[in-house]
Motif scaffolding. Structure first.
Motif, PDB file in Angstrom:
ATOM      1  N   VAL A 124      29.217  34.036  32.789  1.00 20.59           N
ATOM      2  CA  VAL A 124      30.483  33.454  33.236  1.00 20.59           C
ATOM      3  C   VAL A 124      31.630  33.945  32.345  1.00 20.59           C
ATOM      4  CG1 VAL A 124      31.755  31.309  33.445  1.00 20.59           C
ATOM      5  CG2 VAL A 124      29.421  31.445  34.284  1.00 20.59           C
ATOM      6  N   LEU A 125      31.385  33.978  31.029  1.00 20.87           N
ATOM      7  CA  LEU A 125      32.452  34.412  30.121  1.00 20.87           C
ATOM      8  C   LEU A 125      32.881  35.841  30.435  1.00 20.87           C
ATOM      9  CD1 LEU A 125      31.452  32.930  26.668  1.00 20.87           C
ATOM     10  CD2 LEU A 125      33.406  32.340  28.110  1.00 20.87           C
ATOM     11  N   ILE A 126      31.900  36.712  30.628  1.00 23.85           N
ATOM     12  CA  ILE A 126      32.231  38.114  30.899  1.00 23.85           C
ATOM     13  C   ILE A 126      33.042  38.222  32.184  1.00 23.85           C
ATOM     14  CG2 ILE A 126      31.254  40.346  31.568  1.00 23.85           C
ATOM     15  CD1 ILE A 126      28.977  39.819  29.640  1.00 23.85           C
ATOM     16  N   MET A 127      32.588  37.518  33.228  1.00 20.18           N
ATOM     17  CA  MET A 127      33.285  37.630  34.508  1.00 20.18           C
ATOM     18  C   MET A 127      34.661  36.997  34.443  1.00 20.18           C
ATOM     19  SD  MET A 127      31.729  39.626  36.223  1.00 20.18           S
ATOM     20  CE  MET A 127      32.574  39.659  37.798  1.00 20.18           C
ATOM     21  N   GLN A 128      34.800  35.927  33.651  1.00 18.33           N
ATOM     22  CA  GLN A 128      36.136  35.341  33.497  1.00 18.33           C
ATOM     23  C   GLN A 128      37.073  36.347  32.848  1.00 18.33           C
ATOM     24  OE1 GLN A 128      37.307  32.440  34.526  1.00 18.33           O
ATOM     25  NE2 GLN A 128      35.370  31.740  35.389  1.00 18.33           N
ATOM     26  N   GLY A 129      36.546  37.087  31.867  1.00 23.02           N
ATOM     27  CA  GLY A 129      37.358  38.118  31.222  1.00 23.02           C
ATOM     28  C   GLY A 129      37.777  39.182  32.222  1.00 23.02           C
ATOM     29  N   PHE A 133      39.988  38.554  40.780  1.00 26.66           N
ATOM     30  CA  PHE A 133      39.119  38.341  41.937  1.00 26.66           C
ATOM     31  C   PHE A 133      39.510  37.074  42.688  1.00 26.66           C
ATOM     32  CE2 PHE A 133      36.310  40.421  38.763  1.00 26.66           C
ATOM     33  CZ  PHE A 133      36.235  41.634  39.393  1.00 26.66           C
ATOM     34  N   ASN A 134      39.897  36.045  41.912  1.00 19.27           N
ATOM     35  CA  ASN A 134      40.275  34.754  42.493  1.00 19.27           C
ATOM     36  C   ASN A 134      39.211  34.221  43.437  1.00 19.27           C
ATOM     37  OD1 ASN A 134      42.622  34.681  41.119  1.00 19.27           O
ATOM     38  ND2 ASN A 134      43.780  35.735  42.716  1.00 19.27           N
ATOM     39  N   TYR A 165      29.766  31.463  40.150  1.00 22.53           N
ATOM     40  CA  TYR A 165      28.407  31.156  40.583  1.00 22.53           C
ATOM     41  C   TYR A 165      27.457  32.325  40.387  1.00 22.53           C
ATOM     42  CZ  TYR A 165      31.199  27.513  42.724  1.00 22.53           C
ATOM     43  OH  TYR A 165      32.077  26.514  42.918  1.00 22.53           O
ATOM     44  N   SER A 166      27.850  33.505  40.879  1.00 24.88           N
ATOM     45  CA  SER A 166      26.877  34.593  40.774  1.00 24.88           C
ATOM     46  C   SER A 166      26.652  35.040  39.327  1.00 24.88           C
ATOM     47  CB  SER A 166      27.244  35.766  41.686  1.00 24.88           C
ATOM     48  OG  SER A 166      28.598  36.030  41.647  1.00 24.88           O
ATOM     49  N   PRO A 167      27.700  35.162  38.474  1.00 21.27           N
ATOM     50  CA  PRO A 167      27.363  35.534  37.092  1.00 21.27           C
ATOM     51  C   PRO A 167      26.498  34.479  36.418  1.00 21.27           C
ATOM     52  CG  PRO A 167      29.691  34.984  37.273  1.00 21.27           C
ATOM     53  CD  PRO A 167      29.170  35.107  38.655  1.00 21.27           C
ATOM     54  N   ALA A 168      26.762  33.214  36.694  1.00 27.21           N
ATOM     55  CA  ALA A 168      25.939  32.159  36.090  1.00 27.21           C
ATOM     56  C   ALA A 168      24.501  32.304  36.555  1.00 27.21           C
ATOM     57  CB  ALA A 168      26.486  30.783  36.473  1.00 27.21           C
TER      58      ALA A 168
END
Ligand SMILES: Nc1ncnc2c1ncn2[C@@H]1O[C@H](COP(=O)(O)OP(=O)(O)OP(=O)(O)O)[C@@H](O)[C@H]1O
Ligand SMILES: [Mg+2]
Lengths: 612, 250
Positions: free
Chosen positions: A407-412, A419-420, A427-430
């Motif tokens: 999640v952290l990586i994708m938030q970055g 992406f919004n 969900y998918s990175p988690a």
């Protein structure tokens, strides 16, 4: 050995030559090599002009005074001839080939003792009763040579013939007084100082960051860092959690401080009291921290609590000190005209830096305390618990950690690519992270040590190599967009580049230290930090100093051109002067750059010799 | 009491440096480790304080399994095991005193020691350890200004700062001349005899083994091939250990 030439070999040689020729021909065409242009009259003239201007840097300047030199002149020759004019040859003077001439006739004028290389105008002065001082009519210009002489041909104006003598006047300029520094030189001086300090700041702050990073990018230190999965997983959860808590705390307390108002007394008292409190608490904490091997969870929890209290106290005192400095700075600088303005301003600048760094500090400390505690906990799980229990913990913790990381990586990435879309960023990175964690937890024996150090080393190396490959000039463009035109943007760009390059160079020094002392310190039972401080640091100080000097040298060089993209310093002025075709001023700038770069090179080489 | 059981070490490259080595050392014993160059002496000593991770086998020390200790436990164990090296391994740019004080790192507060702050009692102890090996007057010099013999004394002082119950000495005199060699060995002997510290010392010269060791073990290509009192190493044993073409010197 005798060489034999076979037809095949000759053919090969021929082909190779042809190939080389083609490559060069292509190279000429893509680089627009154009010899026609280099010979053209117009190009050569402008080249000459520029090179001559560059050869005459406008370092000094003079005050100028206008001089008028006149000789009497008759328009229309009188029958009885003209009296030979008396010429004072002590100063500038002019001679005319004849004392009289008809209107519109061409006369030759010779001038002597004018200012070398100066230019001026020639005029015909008509006197009349209405204008006893004379009315000048411009009839031409002159350009004195390097000895101050000139020859000019001018056409007389079409005026009425008069019996009274009129005059021919040459108006020139002469230098008066001693030479003084030109305006260009003064600006150059200001800017070169700016340049050197820009490089100094970039080097200093870049080095401060590069030193700790270099340890993480040193293979020999990181190789030995191995941890079981439970430790890594808990650290991965603890660090972000701690950092988040730290930032939240920092925002919360700086909000509280704002509520306290701007009373100087309150800020002062707060800074003193909280600083003293954290100091004494730190001392007490250090003195009472016994290192017991027995894993007493309660004791560890209490220690964690103390560490958190200490971190909070330190954070509040930092916030107070930052605010105090800002207030003092504002008080010290009522206007820009106060003496030593820059020193007073520095107080509030430091305050500002501290206030900016407070959340960073809070995040690092929060992450360190919580991450450290969690990773100890994870270590104990692996050390103390039976394998099956450790496995169970791994099965829970590793997916959690994987999900957090994902999640952290994708938030970055979301910040960059917007992406919004929670499916992509949440969900998918988690899910993927958790799956990877679960697979690891299943595949890896519960107490097996994983080479996490070499992994971190790899990440640091990659980041450093990536950053280093971006030229400081390109970084400057980004920073100019962020903080605006000027030396600050340049210093930031150079600083970032310094971090990347020096961390790499430093880490190579760490990798080349003698392993003997390292081994000896480890053998005494020292922990990792102690080993670094006692065995690594003394060995790397000389090369670190030498590389830092070297980097300053490079940064001065770089900062001279970083102005080309708006990064301030001498390059900014140089570019302006070139664009305005002000080549004599540009020449002063370049001269200054050459002097500074050469002397930096010399100084740094001497200092480096001393330390290595 | 140190007990090594079936210790094996295979390096990453596949080199098997120790093969199933088993022996035990009584508290207060002076044990010499001999063997040809490359026979695994250094590897053996470094496995004992786990500067090198053994591949298999057990090392029991006073009942505790060193090979199974966690990182924290290992640091506590290492505090009690001093180590002396062939090349001294001093931090050459640091002061002699700092080098000696480094022996206390396992005991002191880690955060204070990071700022080079040691308790006064430790500083006094460091000076008296230097005094004991006869170089107290060199305490404030840089370590690399000392001669080899002096540096090895610093190395011994550093090991003694740990208040060890065992000292591992890896060819402590191999880079010193014979006279110095004896004086360094006498320091180790003194530690061994007066304070009852167990000493494991790898040596190249048999006369030193005869002179100082209570017992000797010999390694050949990583395998233990002799374990007994030094005077049992007769010419035949000698050739077994060092190869049949070897000649006895000293
Ligand atoms: N780090 C290492 N990686 C791979 N092989 C190693 C390593 N260290 C030692 N070896 C090998 O292990 C064997 C034993 O080495 P060790 O240093 O223990 O011998 P030694 O008896 O101490 O020799 P010397 O008397 O020369 O010091 C040697 O063949 C050596 O090449
Ligand atoms: Mg060896």
């Amino acid at each position: 050995m005798k060489k034999t030439t076979t037809p095949l070999k000759s053919l090969a040689t021929g082909f190779i030559t042809l190939f080389v020729l083609i490559i060069f021909a292509y190279g000429f065409s893509v680089t627009n090599v154009n010899f026609e242009e280099t010979r053209s009259e117009r190009r050569l003239a402008s080249l000459t002009r520029i090179l001559r201007a560059l050869a005459h840097p406008k370092i000094f300047d003079y005050n100028y005074e206008t001089v008028n030199v006149e000789v009497p002149f008759y328009l229309g020759c009188p029958a009885d001839g003209v009296p030979f004019p008396e010429v004072d040859r002590s100063g500038a003077f002019i001679l005319i080939n004849s004392g009289c001439a008809a209107p519109k006739e061409t006369i030759q004028i010779e001038g002597h003792n004018f200012q070398e290389n100066s230019s001026g105008s020639i005029s015909f002065v008509g006197f009349s009763p209405e204008a006893p001082d004379g009315v000048p009519i411009g009839i031409g210009n002159f350009q004195a040579d390097a000895q101050g002489n000139f020859k000019a041909e001018v056409n007389l104006p079409n005026r009425q013939i008069k019996e009274e003598p009129q005059a021919i006047r040459a108006t020139g300029q002469i230098q008066v007084g001693a030479p003084m520094l030109s305006q260009e030189s003064k600006v150059t001086w200001e800017k070169i100082i700016e340049t050197v300090f820009m490089a100094l700041l970039a080097t200093a702050f870049g080095t401060l960051l590069a030193v700790p990073i270099s340890f993480f990018a040193a293979r020999n230190l990181m190789e030995e860092v191995k941890s079981p999965l439970s430790n890594i997983a808990l650290a991965l959860i603890g660090w972000p959690l701690g950092m988040w808590l730290g930032i939240e705390a920092s925002q919360f307390f700086s909000g509280l401080l704002t509520l306290l108002g701007n009373s100087f007394l309150i800020t002062f008292a707060g800074a003193i009291i909280v600083s003293a409190l954290s100091f004494f608490f730190a001392r007490w904490f250090l003195a009472h921290q016994s290192e017991d091997l027995e894993f007493r969870f309660k004791q560890r929890l209490i220690n964690l609590l103390y560490a958190l209290i200490l971190a909070l106290l330190a954070l509040i005192s930092i916030l107070f000190i930052g605010k105090l400095l800002l207030q003092v700075g504002a008080y010290l600088t009522p206007s820009k005209d106060v003496p030593l303005y820059f020193l007073r301003k520095f107080v509030s600048q430091i305050g500002e830096i501290i206030s900016i760094l407070a959340p960073v500090f809070a995040a690092l400390v929060g992450g360190g305390v919580l991450g450290g505690f969690f990773s100890q906990l994870g270590q104990k799980i692996s050390d103390r618990l039976p394998a099956s229990a450790a496995k169970t913990f791994n099965l829970i913790l590793a997916p959690l950690a994987g999900a957090t990381l994902g999640v952290l990586i994708m938030q970055g990435l979301d910040w960059f690519y917007q992406f919004n879309n929670p499916a992509v960023t949440l969900y998918s990175p988690a899910f993927i992270g958790a799956a990877i964690g679960l697979i690891l937890a299943i595949a890896i024996a519960p107490k097996q040590s994983l080479p996490i150090g070499i992994f971190i080393y790899g990440i640091f190396r990659t980041l450093l190599n990536g950053t280093r490959s971006v030229e400081a000039l390109i970084m400057a463009i980004v920073f100019v967009a962020w903080v605006g035109l000027g030396p600050f943007a340049g210093a930031l760009a150079l600083g970032l580049h310094t971090v990347a390059s020096n961390a790499k160079l430093y880490s190579e020094q760490v990798e080349s230290i003698l392993s003997g002392p390292l081994e000896a310190i480890q053998a005494t039972g020292a922990n990792r930090l102690q080993t670094i401080i006692f065995a690594v640091v003394p060995q790397i100080i000389p090369p670190y100093i030498s590389y830092t000097m070297y980097r300053w040298d490079i940064n001065v060089r770089m900062s001279t051109i970083i102005g080309f993209v708006g990064g301030g310093g001498i390059g900014f002025i140089l570019q302006q002067n070139i664009n305005l075709l002000n080549y004599r001023a540009a020449s002063v700038n370049m001269l200054a750059i050459a002097i500074v770069v050469a002397s930096m090179d010399y100084i740094s080489s001497i200092l480096r010799e001393k330390y290595v | 009491m140190l007990e090594v059981r079936n210790l094996s070490k295979t390096y990453d490259g596949g080199m098997q440096a120790l093969k199933n080595v088993s022996f035990s050392v009584k508290q207060g014993e002076f044990l010499a480790v001999i063997g040809l160059s490359g026979s695994g002496k250094s590897t053996l000593l470094r496995c004992i304080n786990r500067l090198i991770e053994p591949t298999s086998g057990q090392i029991l020390w006073n009942g505790q399994d060193i090979t199974a200790a966690s990182q924290d436990e290992m640091r506590h164990i290492r505090r009690k095991i001093g180590m002396v090296f062939q090349h001294f391994n001093l931090v050459s740019r640091s002061k002699v005193l700092t080098n000696v004080l480094a022996g206390r790192l396992g005991y002191v507060n880690p955060i204070l020691s990071a700022f080079n702050r040691f308790p006064e009692s430790d500083v006094q102890m460091a000076l008296s350890q230097l005094d004991r090996v006869g170089i107290k007057n060199q305490a404030y010099k840089r370590a690399d200004e000392l001669s080899g013999g002096q540096q090895q004394r610093v190395g011994i002082a550093r090991a003694m700062m740990q208040e060890p119950t065992m000292v591992l000495a890896d060819e402590p005199v191999a880079s010193l001349d014979p006279v110095l060699a004896h004086s360094i060995m006498q320091h180790l002997e003194e530690i061994n005899k007066q304070e009852g510290v167990t000493v494991l010392c790898s040596l190249h010269f048999l006369d030193l083994v005869h002179r100082y060791a209570d017992r000797a073990i010999a390694l050949k290509e990583g395998a233990l091939m002799f374990d007994g009192p030094p005077n049992q190493i007769n010419d035949e044993k000698f050739r077994e250990i060092y190869g049949k073409d070897a000649e006895r010197i000293g």
